[in-house]
Motif scaffolding. Structure first.
Motif, PDB file in Angstrom:
ATOM      1  N   ARG A 110       0.760  -1.403   0.055  1.00  0.00           N
ATOM      2  CA  ARG A 110      -0.166  -0.048   0.160  1.00  0.00           C
ATOM      3  C   ARG A 110       0.868   1.241  -0.070  1.00  0.00           C
ATOM      4  NH1 ARG A 110      -3.379  -3.017   2.989  1.00  0.00           N
ATOM      5  NH2 ARG A 110      -2.463  -2.531   4.881  1.00  0.00           N
ATOM      6  N   LEU A 111       2.013   1.255   0.766  1.00  0.00           N
ATOM      7  CA  LEU A 111       2.864   2.331   0.852  1.00  0.00           C
ATOM      8  C   LEU A 111       3.283   2.620  -0.416  1.00  0.00           C
ATOM      9  CD1 LEU A 111       4.252   4.559   2.370  1.00  0.00           C
ATOM     10  CD2 LEU A 111       6.009   2.870   3.092  1.00  0.00           C
ATOM     11  N   ILE A 112       3.818   1.585  -1.381  1.00  0.00           N
ATOM     12  CA  ILE A 112       4.373   1.791  -2.678  1.00  0.00           C
ATOM     13  C   ILE A 112       3.119   2.399  -3.460  1.00  0.00           C
ATOM     14  CG2 ILE A 112       4.656   0.261  -4.889  1.00  0.00           C
ATOM     15  CD1 ILE A 112       7.207   0.121  -3.434  1.00  0.00           C
ATOM     16  N   PHE A 113       2.160   2.002  -3.481  1.00  0.00           N
ATOM     17  CA  PHE A 113       0.958   2.670  -4.365  1.00  0.00           C
ATOM     18  C   PHE A 113       0.641   3.986  -3.975  1.00  0.00           C
ATOM     19  CE2 PHE A 113       0.041  -1.746  -6.022  1.00  0.00           C
ATOM     20  CZ  PHE A 113      -0.202  -1.350  -7.090  1.00  0.00           C
ATOM     21  N   THR A 114       1.052   4.256  -2.548  1.00  0.00           N
ATOM     22  CA  THR A 114       0.700   5.710  -2.244  1.00  0.00           C
ATOM     23  C   THR A 114       2.062   6.654  -2.671  1.00  0.00           C
ATOM     24  OG1 THR A 114      -0.307   4.969  -0.100  1.00  0.00           O
ATOM     25  CG2 THR A 114       0.424   7.393  -0.408  1.00  0.00           C
ATOM     26  N   CYS A 115       3.234   6.152  -2.484  1.00  0.00           N
ATOM     27  CA  CYS A 115       4.341   6.856  -3.177  1.00  0.00           C
ATOM     28  C   CYS A 115       4.253   7.015  -4.579  1.00  0.00           C
ATOM     29  CB  CYS A 115       5.521   6.172  -2.685  1.00  0.00           C
ATOM     30  SG  CYS A 115       5.824   6.369  -0.861  1.00  0.00           S
ATOM     31  N   CYS A 116       3.511   6.316  -5.520  1.00  0.00           N
ATOM     32  CA  CYS A 116       3.527   6.134  -6.794  1.00  0.00           C
ATOM     33  C   CYS A 116       2.333   6.588  -7.444  1.00  0.00           C
ATOM     34  CB  CYS A 116       3.662   4.534  -7.297  1.00  0.00           C
ATOM     35  SG  CYS A 116       5.390   4.069  -6.941  1.00  0.00           S
ATOM     36  N   HIS A 117       1.587   7.501  -6.611  1.00  0.00           N
ATOM     37  CA  HIS A 117       0.490   8.001  -7.302  1.00  0.00           C
ATOM     38  C   HIS A 117       0.671   8.730  -8.455  1.00  0.00           C
ATOM     39  CE1 HIS A 117      -3.598  10.006  -7.192  1.00  0.00           C
ATOM     40  NE2 HIS A 117      -3.991   8.975  -6.573  1.00  0.00           N
ATOM     41  N   PRO A 118      -0.178   8.638  -9.338  1.00  0.00           N
ATOM     42  CA  PRO A 118      -0.039   9.292 -10.653  1.00  0.00           C
ATOM     43  C   PRO A 118      -0.013  10.977 -10.540  1.00  0.00           C
ATOM     44  CG  PRO A 118      -2.085   8.210 -10.631  1.00  0.00           C
ATOM     45  CD  PRO A 118      -1.591   7.754  -9.535  1.00  0.00           C
ATOM     46  N   ALA A 119      -0.527  11.389  -9.478  1.00  0.00           N
ATOM     47  CA  ALA A 119      -0.557  12.953  -9.342  1.00  0.00           C
ATOM     48  C   ALA A 119       0.977  13.491  -9.036  1.00  0.00           C
ATOM     49  CB  ALA A 119      -1.486  13.193  -7.869  1.00  0.00           C
ATOM     50  N   LEU A 128      10.765   9.200  -3.453  1.00  0.00           N
ATOM     51  CA  LEU A 128       9.858   8.993  -2.481  1.00  0.00           C
ATOM     52  C   LEU A 128       9.874   7.659  -1.963  1.00  0.00           C
ATOM     53  CD1 LEU A 128       8.136  10.438  -0.272  1.00  0.00           C
ATOM     54  CD2 LEU A 128       6.285  10.266  -1.539  1.00  0.00           C
ATOM     55  N   THR A 129       9.841   7.011  -3.033  1.00  0.00           N
ATOM     56  CA  THR A 129       9.780   5.212  -2.695  1.00  0.00           C
ATOM     57  C   THR A 129      11.062   4.824  -2.095  1.00  0.00           C
ATOM     58  OG1 THR A 129       8.003   4.972  -4.559  1.00  0.00           O
ATOM     59  CG2 THR A 129       9.399   3.125  -3.453  1.00  0.00           C
ATOM     60  N   LEU A 130      12.263   5.149  -3.102  1.00  0.00           N
ATOM     61  CA  LEU A 130      13.536   4.978  -2.096  1.00  0.00           C
ATOM     62  C   LEU A 130      13.665   5.371  -0.691  1.00  0.00           C
ATOM     63  CD1 LEU A 130      15.710   5.568  -5.377  1.00  0.00           C
ATOM     64  CD2 LEU A 130      15.283   3.225  -4.316  1.00  0.00           C
ATOM     65  N   ARG A 131      13.172   6.484  -0.401  1.00  0.00           N
ATOM     66  CA  ARG A 131      13.222   7.049   0.946  1.00  0.00           C
ATOM     67  C   ARG A 131      12.539   6.178   1.681  1.00  0.00           C
ATOM     68  NH1 ARG A 131      15.878   7.439   5.003  1.00  0.00           N
ATOM     69  NH2 ARG A 131      14.993   9.131   6.551  1.00  0.00           N
ATOM     70  N   SER A 150      20.290  18.855  -1.513  1.00  0.00           N
ATOM     71  CA  SER A 150      19.320  19.746  -1.181  1.00  0.00           C
ATOM     72  C   SER A 150      18.131  19.857  -2.116  1.00  0.00           C
ATOM     73  CB  SER A 150      19.943  21.212  -1.095  1.00  0.00           C
ATOM     74  OG  SER A 150      20.474  21.623  -2.242  1.00  0.00           O
ATOM     75  N   ALA A 151      18.281  19.694  -3.552  1.00  0.00           N
ATOM     76  CA  ALA A 151      17.550  19.486  -4.294  1.00  0.00           C
ATOM     77  C   ALA A 151      16.657  18.295  -4.208  1.00  0.00           C
ATOM     78  CB  ALA A 151      18.097  19.420  -5.915  1.00  0.00           C
ATOM     79  N   MET A 152      17.618  17.270  -3.744  1.00  0.00           N
ATOM     80  CA  MET A 152      16.570  15.893  -3.495  1.00  0.00           C
ATOM     81  C   MET A 152      15.709  16.094  -2.402  1.00  0.00           C
ATOM     82  SD  MET A 152      15.574  13.019  -4.579  1.00  0.00           S
ATOM     83  CE  MET A 152      16.566  12.876  -6.048  1.00  0.00           C
ATOM     84  N   GLY A 153      16.356  16.854  -1.412  1.00  0.00           N
ATOM     85  CA  GLY A 153      15.497  16.724  -0.119  1.00  0.00           C
ATOM     86  C   GLY A 153      14.163  17.857  -0.489  1.00  0.00           C
ATOM     87  N   GLN A 154      14.330  18.910  -1.044  1.00  0.00           N
ATOM     88  CA  GLN A 154      13.143  19.803  -1.390  1.00  0.00           C
ATOM     89  C   GLN A 154      12.133  18.827  -2.409  1.00  0.00           C
ATOM     90  OE1 GLN A 154      14.720  22.907  -3.578  1.00  0.00           O
ATOM     91  NE2 GLN A 154      15.744  23.754  -1.468  1.00  0.00           N
ATOM     92  N   ARG A 155      12.599  17.899  -3.196  1.00  0.00           N
ATOM     93  CA  ARG A 155      11.878  17.138  -4.131  1.00  0.00           C
ATOM     94  C   ARG A 155      10.830  16.139  -3.324  1.00  0.00           C
ATOM     95  NH1 ARG A 155      14.696  13.985  -8.987  1.00  0.00           N
ATOM     96  NH2 ARG A 155      15.344  16.171  -9.317  1.00  0.00           N
ATOM     97  N   ALA A 187       8.129   0.391 -12.384  1.00  0.00           N
ATOM     98  CA  ALA A 187       9.206   1.312 -12.651  1.00  0.00           C
ATOM     99  C   ALA A 187      10.221   1.380 -11.258  1.00  0.00           C
ATOM    100  CB  ALA A 187       8.873   2.372 -13.374  1.00  0.00           C
ATOM    101  N   VAL A 188       9.416   1.541 -10.229  1.00  0.00           N
ATOM    102  CA  VAL A 188       9.847   1.907  -8.805  1.00  0.00           C
ATOM    103  C   VAL A 188      10.648   0.794  -8.393  1.00  0.00           C
ATOM    104  CG1 VAL A 188       9.067   2.662  -6.640  1.00  0.00           C
ATOM    105  CG2 VAL A 188       8.410   4.018  -8.557  1.00  0.00           C
ATOM    106  N   LEU A 189       9.600  -0.249  -8.526  1.00  0.00           N
ATOM    107  CA  LEU A 189      10.103  -1.391  -8.000  1.00  0.00           C
ATOM    108  C   LEU A 189      11.605  -2.125  -8.472  1.00  0.00           C
ATOM    109  CD1 LEU A 189       7.050  -3.733  -7.377  1.00  0.00           C
ATOM    110  CD2 LEU A 189       8.273  -2.912  -5.711  1.00  0.00           C
ATOM    111  N   PHE A 190      11.816  -1.770  -9.882  1.00  0.00           N
ATOM    112  CA  PHE A 190      12.725  -2.213 -10.511  1.00  0.00           C
ATOM    113  C   PHE A 190      14.150  -1.162 -10.013  1.00  0.00           C
ATOM    114  CE2 PHE A 190      15.202  -2.570 -15.027  1.00  0.00           C
ATOM    115  CZ  PHE A 190      15.788  -3.779 -14.422  1.00  0.00           C
ATOM    116  N   LEU A 191      13.895   0.070  -9.776  1.00  0.00           N
ATOM    117  CA  LEU A 191      14.692   0.824  -9.587  1.00  0.00           C
ATOM    118  C   LEU A 191      15.213   0.460  -7.999  1.00  0.00           C
ATOM    119  CD1 LEU A 191      16.340   3.293 -10.044  1.00  0.00           C
ATOM    120  CD2 LEU A 191      14.617   4.643  -8.999  1.00  0.00           C
TER     121      LEU A 191
END
Length: 414
Positions: A110-119, A128-131, A150-155, A187-191
């Protein structure tokens, strides 16, 4: 590093995603979940060296993180509804488990699908998923994306804020929404799998089995949801065939071992057999007129590699033909680079080097591009140019085992 410190590192790898997912389900807030989990691990670092490892480290961390989250919510007394929620949770030490949210009751999925929402933007989903699921630090994620920390933290901060503002629910998509949502999740799971397969960072294990195992586990769950989806099956087969080679990928001296030099007797034959079976399943579907996607073709390429008893037995013409097929589906420079590596075995290093050099403007910052050039130049006898290419590859590489292997090859040049 002491035994307790090593244990804490191992537990962090194994339990981070479970703790974050459990807290996200309970409190519905990624910020609270992440910060409470981080505080729980910080407490473990302080207490475990003196108190010893608890009998169940995961349960200890979850309980501690729950208390940290409740304390934080109670401190935010400007928000009365959350204060009441905290009191309710605090007063009920053993609440009844909530109803399952979706076809499969798995917090991390469920957390994966939340982090990978198309919005969310694609890169934000991945980061976000890696974190949140992979437990990678901000510097590690920034290195993976070749951006400033810093840029990644903001993202990541913006992604979590968007989830909160858009009220994106923490649940599995409906059966009707799954097909549209699953490609982003794959795509996220493969990463995540790739980060475990070749981990970045000077203080990181070169291979993180916890990440590869978790990516495989979650992909199996998605296959249970969507057994007829070819790309889900293809990704699972691809992961299994790569994971099968893990026991032979790092030498006793800590160097990454190239495919050509691996002890194939150390490969996991059970994973190879399962991966081959899944590839044959998709080949049957392709024969029935269903065109294969990216993961299915990559799985087929790996099936060819794992079918050969020796590197000399590899059917390179089939590998190149599969890469030709993949280029039509995914015309990326990375695919072109990997195709050139196969071409070197079929048509020679000179032909392959010409193809690789055409990718310079797109892959100049990618260590594998320079490592490939270095090897081809070495095979052609251009030692000075090869050394320069190895130097650049070593400079860019983020994996300790890979850096060690590249350094040895460079130092062996005449």
């Amino acid at each position: 590093m002491s035994d307790v410190e090593e244990a804490i590192t191992r537990v962090h790898h194994e339990e981070w995603a479970r703790v974050v997912a459990t807290l996200t389900r309970r409190f519905g807030d990624l910020d609270i979940a992440e910060e409470a989990a981080a505080e729980a691990f910080a407490t473990a670092v302080e207490r475990w060296p003196a108190d010893g490892l608890p009998p169940n480290p995961g349960a200890w961390l979850t309980t501690t993180a729950n208390r940290k989250a409740i304390d934080r919510i109670r401190r935010e007394n400007k928000r009365d509804d959350k204060h009441k929620e905290a009191q309710m949770v605090y007063d009920n030490d053993s609440p009844d488990p909530p109803e399952p949210l979706g076809a499969i009751d798995d917090d991390r999925l469920r957390l994966i699908f939340t982090c990978c929402h198309p919005a969310l933007a694609t890169e934000a989903r991945l980061a976000l998923t890696l974190r949140m699921v992979g437990g990678l630090t901000m510097p590690e994620i920034a290195r993976a994306f070749l951006v400033a920390e810093s840029a990644m933290g903001q993202r990541i901060t913006r992604a979590k804020a968007k989830i909160k503002a858009a009220r994106i629910p923490y649940r599995m998509p409906s059966a009707e929404d799954l097909p549209a949502r699953v490609s982003g999740v794959l795509a996220v799971l493969f990463l995540v799998f790739n980060e475990g397969y070749l981990a970045t960072g000077p203080d990181t294990d070169p291979i993180r089995h916890d990440l590869t195992a978790e990516a495989i586990r979650l992909t199996r769950l998605i296959r249970a949801l969507m057994p007829a989806d070819g790309e889900v099956v293809g990704l699972l087969a691809l992961m299994l065939l790569i994971e099968a080679r893990r026991p032979a990928r790092v030498s006793a001296s800590g160097e990454l071992v190239a495919l050509a030099e691996q002890d194939r007797g150390a490969w996991d034959t059970g994973l190879i057999a399962e991966g081959h079976r899944l590839v044959r399943e998709r080949l049957a579907a392709a024969a029935a007129g269903v065109a294969p996607g990216r993961y299915q073709i990559l799985a087929a390429i790996n099936a060819v590699h794992t079918s050969a008893r020796d590197i000399r037995d590899t059917d390179w013409s089939q590998v190149v033909a599969l890469y030709d097929q993949l280029v039509r589906v995914d015309p990326s420079p990375i695919v072109a680079l990997n195709r050139a590596i196969a071409v070197a075995e079929l048509d020679g290093p000179e032909v392959a080097l010409a193809a690789v050099d055409r990718l310079e403007d797109k892959l100049a910052g990618y260590h594998a591009y320079h490592a490939t050039r270095a090897d081809l130049l070495r095979r052609l006898g251009h030692s000075q140019q090869s050394r320069a290419a190895y130097d650049r590859a070593i400079e860019l590489a983020g994996n300790t085992a890979e850096t060690a292997a590249l350094t040895r090859r460079r130092d062996q040049l005449r």
